[in-house]
Scaffold this active site. Structure first.
Site, PDB file in Angstrom:
ATOM      1  N   SER A 117       0.836  -1.191   0.000  1.00 42.29           N
ATOM      2  CA  SER A 117       0.000   0.000   0.000  1.00 42.29           C
ATOM      3  C   SER A 117       0.874   1.244   0.000  1.00 42.29           C
ATOM      4  CB  SER A 117      -0.859  -0.022   1.268  1.00 42.29           C
ATOM      5  OG  SER A 117      -1.458   1.228   1.480  1.00 42.29           O
ATOM      6  N   TYR A 153      -2.169  -0.813  11.011  1.00 41.54           N
ATOM      7  CA  TYR A 153      -2.403  -1.390   9.679  1.00 41.54           C
ATOM      8  C   TYR A 153      -1.191  -1.151   8.779  1.00 41.54           C
ATOM      9  CZ  TYR A 153      -3.805  -1.640   4.815  1.00 41.54           C
ATOM     10  OH  TYR A 153      -3.824  -1.914   3.470  1.00 41.54           O
ATOM     11  N   LYS A 199       1.836  -3.731   6.870  1.00 41.41           N
ATOM     12  CA  LYS A 199       2.319  -3.760   5.474  1.00 41.41           C
ATOM     13  C   LYS A 199       3.833  -3.598   5.440  1.00 41.41           C
ATOM     14  CE  LYS A 199      -1.616  -4.373   3.404  1.00 41.41           C
ATOM     15  NZ  LYS A 199      -1.925  -5.682   2.827  1.00 41.41           N
TER      16      LYS A 199
HETATM   17  P1  NAD Z   1     -11.133  -6.742   1.035  1.00 39.82           P
HETATM   18  O1  NAD Z   1     -11.368  -6.724   2.502  1.00 39.82           O
HETATM   19  O2  NAD Z   1     -12.272  -6.491   0.130  1.00 39.82           O
HETATM   20  O3  NAD Z   1     -10.455  -8.128   0.617  1.00 39.82           O
HETATM   21  C1  NAD Z   1      -9.611  -8.854   1.489  1.00 39.82           C
HETATM   22  C2  NAD Z   1     -10.118 -10.279   1.516  1.00 39.82           C
HETATM   23  O4  NAD Z   1      -9.269 -11.053   2.371  1.00 39.82           O
HETATM   24  C3  NAD Z   1     -11.543 -10.403   2.059  1.00 39.82           C
HETATM   25  O5  NAD Z   1     -12.310 -11.165   1.158  1.00 39.82           O
HETATM   26  C4  NAD Z   1     -11.364 -11.112   3.390  1.00 39.82           C
HETATM   27  O6  NAD Z   1     -12.476 -11.929   3.707  1.00 39.82           O
HETATM   28  C5  NAD Z   1     -10.100 -11.903   3.157  1.00 39.82           C
HETATM   29  N1  NAD Z   1      -9.329 -12.219   4.367  1.00 39.82           N
HETATM   30  C6  NAD Z   1      -8.934 -11.378   5.349  1.00 39.82           C
HETATM   31  N2  NAD Z   1      -8.228 -12.050   6.270  1.00 39.82           N
HETATM   32  C7  NAD Z   1      -8.171 -13.344   5.858  1.00 39.82           C
HETATM   33  C8  NAD Z   1      -7.585 -14.522   6.391  1.00 39.82           C
HETATM   34  N3  NAD Z   1      -6.940 -14.534   7.566  1.00 39.82           N
HETATM   35  N4  NAD Z   1      -7.716 -15.675   5.697  1.00 39.82           N
HETATM   36  C9  NAD Z   1      -8.400 -15.702   4.519  1.00 39.82           C
HETATM   37  N5  NAD Z   1      -8.983 -14.628   3.981  1.00 39.82           N
HETATM   38  C10 NAD Z   1      -8.865 -13.454   4.641  1.00 39.82           C
HETATM   39  O7  NAD Z   1      -9.941  -5.696   0.750  1.00 39.82           O
HETATM   40  P2  NAD Z   1      -9.382  -5.151  -0.623  1.00 39.82           P
HETATM   41  O8  NAD Z   1      -9.711  -3.719  -0.706  1.00 39.82           O
HETATM   42  O9  NAD Z   1      -9.736  -6.067  -1.734  1.00 39.82           O
HETATM   43  O10 NAD Z   1      -7.831  -5.240  -0.322  1.00 39.82           O
HETATM   44  C11 NAD Z   1      -7.047  -6.356  -0.702  1.00 39.82           C
HETATM   45  C12 NAD Z   1      -5.634  -6.166  -0.189  1.00 39.82           C
HETATM   46  O11 NAD Z   1      -5.117  -4.936  -0.717  1.00 39.82           O
HETATM   47  C13 NAD Z   1      -5.528  -6.055   1.322  1.00 39.82           C
HETATM   48  O12 NAD Z   1      -4.349  -6.722   1.724  1.00 39.82           O
HETATM   49  C14 NAD Z   1      -5.409  -4.573   1.564  1.00 39.82           C
HETATM   50  O13 NAD Z   1      -4.691  -4.290   2.730  1.00 39.82           O
HETATM   51  C15 NAD Z   1      -4.634  -4.126   0.332  1.00 39.82           C
HETATM   52  N6  NAD Z   1      -4.857  -2.716  -0.018  1.00 39.82           N
HETATM   53  C16 NAD Z   1      -6.126  -2.247  -0.185  1.00 39.82           C
HETATM   54  C17 NAD Z   1      -6.325  -0.912  -0.505  1.00 39.82           C
HETATM   55  C18 NAD Z   1      -7.705  -0.339  -0.656  1.00 39.82           C
HETATM   56  O14 NAD Z   1      -7.872   0.879  -0.559  1.00 39.82           O
HETATM   57  N7  NAD Z   1      -8.730  -1.141  -0.908  1.00 39.82           N
HETATM   58  C19 NAD Z   1      -5.230  -0.064  -0.666  1.00 39.82           C
HETATM   59  C20 NAD Z   1      -3.945  -0.586  -0.499  1.00 39.82           C
HETATM   60  C21 NAD Z   1      -3.770  -1.920  -0.172  1.00 39.82           C
HETATM   61  C1  WQD Z   2      -9.257   9.867   0.819  1.00 34.68           C
HETATM   62  C2  WQD Z   2      -9.435  11.358   1.099  1.00 34.68           C
HETATM   63  C3  WQD Z   2      -9.770  11.852   3.421  1.00 34.68           C
HETATM   64  C4  WQD Z   2     -13.632   9.821   3.809  1.00 34.68           C
HETATM   65  C5  WQD Z   2      -6.844   4.836   3.058  1.00 34.68           C
HETATM   66  C6  WQD Z   2      -5.824   4.135   3.893  1.00 34.68           C
HETATM   67  C7  WQD Z   2      -4.711   3.623   3.023  1.00 34.68           C
HETATM   68  C8  WQD Z   2      -5.260   2.790   1.861  1.00 34.68           C
HETATM   69  C9  WQD Z   2      -6.372   3.458   1.147  1.00 34.68           C
HETATM   70  C10 WQD Z   2      -5.129   0.476   2.343  1.00 34.68           C
HETATM   71  C11 WQD Z   2      -8.694  11.831   2.335  1.00 34.68           C
HETATM   72  C12 WQD Z   2     -10.998  12.190   2.625  1.00 34.68           C
HETATM   73  C13 WQD Z   2     -12.446  10.326   3.319  1.00 34.68           C
HETATM   74  C14 WQD Z   2     -14.669  10.715   4.198  1.00 34.68           C
HETATM   75  C15 WQD Z   2     -13.265  12.560   3.535  1.00 34.68           C
HETATM   76  N1  WQD Z   2      -5.788   1.532   2.285  1.00 34.68           N
HETATM   77  N2  WQD Z   2     -12.265  11.673   3.186  1.00 34.68           N
HETATM   78  N3  WQD Z   2     -14.436  12.046   4.023  1.00 34.68           N
HETATM   79  O1  WQD Z   2      -7.010   7.924   3.651  1.00 34.68           O
HETATM   80  O2  WQD Z   2      -6.016   8.093   1.330  1.00 34.68           O
HETATM   81  O3  WQD Z   2      -6.209   5.909   2.378  1.00 34.68           O
HETATM   82  O4  WQD Z   2      -7.349   3.923   2.080  1.00 34.68           O
HETATM   83  O5  WQD Z   2      -3.947   0.317   2.233  1.00 34.68           O
HETATM   84  O6  WQD Z   2      -3.874   2.874   3.856  1.00 34.68           O
HETATM   85  O7  WQD Z   2      -5.305   5.050   4.846  1.00 34.68           O
HETATM   86  O8  WQD Z   2      -8.252   7.021   1.617  1.00 34.68           O
HETATM   87  O9  WQD Z   2     -10.592   7.089   0.888  1.00 34.68           O
HETATM   88  O10 WQD Z   2     -10.097   7.108   3.358  1.00 34.68           O
HETATM   89  O11 WQD Z   2      -9.567   9.137   1.993  1.00 34.68           O
HETATM   90  O12 WQD Z   2     -13.101  13.773   3.426  1.00 34.68           O
HETATM   91  O13 WQD Z   2     -15.725  10.323   4.672  1.00 34.68           O
HETATM   92  O14 WQD Z   2     -10.830  11.584   1.364  1.00 34.68           O
HETATM   93  O15 WQD Z   2      -9.543  12.783   4.436  1.00 34.68           O
HETATM   94  O16 WQD Z   2      -8.258  13.137   2.079  1.00 34.68           O
HETATM   95  P1  WQD Z   2      -6.836   7.347   2.314  1.00 34.68           P
HETATM   96  P2  WQD Z   2      -9.711   7.516   1.984  1.00 34.68           P
END
Ligand code: NAD
Ligand code: WQD
Length: 351
Positions: free
Chosen positions: A128, A152, A156
């Site tokens: 991330s 969190y 990572k």
């Molecule tokens: P998500 O929660 O939709 O998907 C994660 C999946 O993993 C879920 O289906 C959940 O049930 C499963 N899971 C969690 N723990 C588990 C375990 N112990 N065993 C088996 N399954 C398990 O999330 P997402 O948005 O699809 O994110 C996927 C990955 O990408 C995550 O690792 C997340 O940290 C990373 N990521 C997400 C974002 C984002 O903004 N969505 C940004 C950066 C990184």
């Molecule tokens: C985006 C912008 C908020 C909600 C998070 C995690 C990051 C990654 C992605 C997994 C910011 C603003 C948000 C709301 C708002 N996840 N906001 N009102 O914070 O960039 O990243 O998700 O790895 O680790 O921290 O994403 O979508 O929460 O926010 O004003 O109700 O929207 O302040 O500027 P963020 P976000």
């Protein structure tokens, strides 16, 4: 005849995982999914099968279950693993750090052991942009300093460190089958598959901006709070690099292909930014949504959210050069596709 490659996708029923399964199946891979369905529904897998007219081998299993994982590796000839499974709510991780370290860090260690035992050492990991902490400048390059501001983010960072150590150890030992690892640092994924059949389905009130905007527009939530309008940005609201989830999913296929290229021949663990390189503010997002969809989004300006940074966007040049990947979809595409999913599935997969 060339054997069809089989990819194990952990967390494949989740938001990014389900979109990646579509791309994998459409590209001709066999797909095996392991997911404990903690944050997802089996319906997502069914919809992926509906979109692609192909089947997924699905296991409802926790990645902490080593024996279960061993059985999966024995039942399929897995070529590589894409590891999405993890917990991802920043606020929750501050309240329940042990759960996050146990699930994300220990879960990854168990998966790595199962992979090692099965001789499968190609891995694409969901990292991330959060690993850059509060960056000194933008756009963010992969060689910027790493830090984390919440549990969190630390999971990572720890997993990245573990993966780098595993890779270094194999290189020091000249292991014949060394770890080949791509760390994909996602920026802010939004949007949905163009079919409107799969998308992001938050369990509770969304933490992230886009799902919140969608739920206000559809009438499920009454008002968006914009967290701060006094940041040093063009309109005072926070700036992020929003990327279409299908572009992101395609990046995983490019990363898988890269693991077979010369620059991975000796084994390596490399980070890649998956972002567009464009930054949009919260108000840009709300205004574009209103223009493109033609629906009002009721909002108020609220105080800053603790832990938020002002600006975050990627320099995606290395991914373009090394993976031959770049994001192609526009902000309007992201918003239109996100809305299609929300409108046709107002209650997510329970609709
Ligand atoms: P998500 O929660 O939709 O998907 C994660 C999946 O993993 C879920 O289906 C959940 O049930 C499963 N899971 C969690 N723990 C588990 C375990 N112990 N065993 C088996 N399954 C398990 O999330 P997402 O948005 O699809 O994110 C996927 C990955 O990408 C995550 O690792 C997340 O940290 C990373 N990521 C997400 C974002 C984002 O903004 N969505 C940004 C950066 C990184
Ligand atoms: C985006 C912008 C908020 C909600 C998070 C995690 C990051 C990654 C992605 C997994 C910011 C603003 C948000 C709301 C708002 N996840 N906001 N009102 O914070 O960039 O990243 O998700 O790895 O680790 O921290 O994403 O979508 O929460 O926010 O004003 O109700 O929207 O302040 O500027 P963020 P976000």
């Amino acid at each position: 005849m060339k054997k069809t490659m089989t990819i194990l996708v952990t967390g494949g029923a989740g938001y990014i995982g389900s979109h990646t399964c579509v791309e994998l199946l459409e590209a001709g891979f066999n797909v095996v999914v392991v997911d404990n369905l903690f944050n997802s529904k089996h319906e997502a897998i069914r919809r992926v099968e509906q979109i692609t007219h192909q089947e997924i081998s699905f296991y409802e299993l926790d990645i902490l279950d080593k024996h279960g994982l061993d059985r999966v590796f024995r039942s399929h000839e897995i070529d590589a693993v894409i590891h999405f499974a993890g917990l991802k709510a920043v606020g929750e991780s501050c309240l329940q750090p042990a759960r996050y370290y146990q699930n994300n860090v220990n879960g990854t260690l168990v998966l790595l052991e199962a992979m090692h035992d099965a001789g499968v050492k190609k891995l694409v990991f969901s990292s991330s942009a959060t690993v850059y902490g509060d960056p000194q400048s933008v756009p963010i390059r992969e060689d910027f300093p790493l830090s984390a501001t919440n549990p969190y983010g630390r999971t990572k960072l720890m997993i990245e460190d573990i993966l780098r150590d595993f890779s270094t150890a194999d290189q020091l030992a000249n292991t014949p089958n060394p770890w080949k690892i791509a760390l994909l640092r996602y920026f802010n994924p939004i949007g949905s598959h163009v079919s409107g059949l799969i998308g992001e389905d938050p369990r509770d009130i969304p933490n992230n901006l886009m799902p919140y905007v969608l739920q206000v527009a559809v009438g499920k939530l009454s008002q968006l709070s914009i967290f701060g309008d006094d940041y040093p940005t063009h309109d005072g609201t926070g700036v992020r690099d929003y990327i279409h989830v299908v572009d992101l999913a395609k990046g995983h296929l490019k990363a898988l292909a890269a693991l077979n290229k010369d620059f991975y021949a000796e084994g390596a663990c490399r980070p890649f930014n998956l972002g567009t390189g464009n930054g949009y503010s919260v108000l840009d997002m709300v205004n574009t949504f209103q223009q493109v969809i033609g629906k009002p989004v009721n909002y108020k300006i609220a105080p800053r959210r603790s832990g938020d940074i002002a600006v975050c966007y990627a320099d995606p040049a290395y991914a373009e050069h090394a993976l031959d990947w770049r994001a192609e979809k526009s902000l309007a595409d992201m918003i239109v596709d996100a809305w299609r999913w929300q409108e046709s599935n107002p209650l997510g997969y329970d609709s």
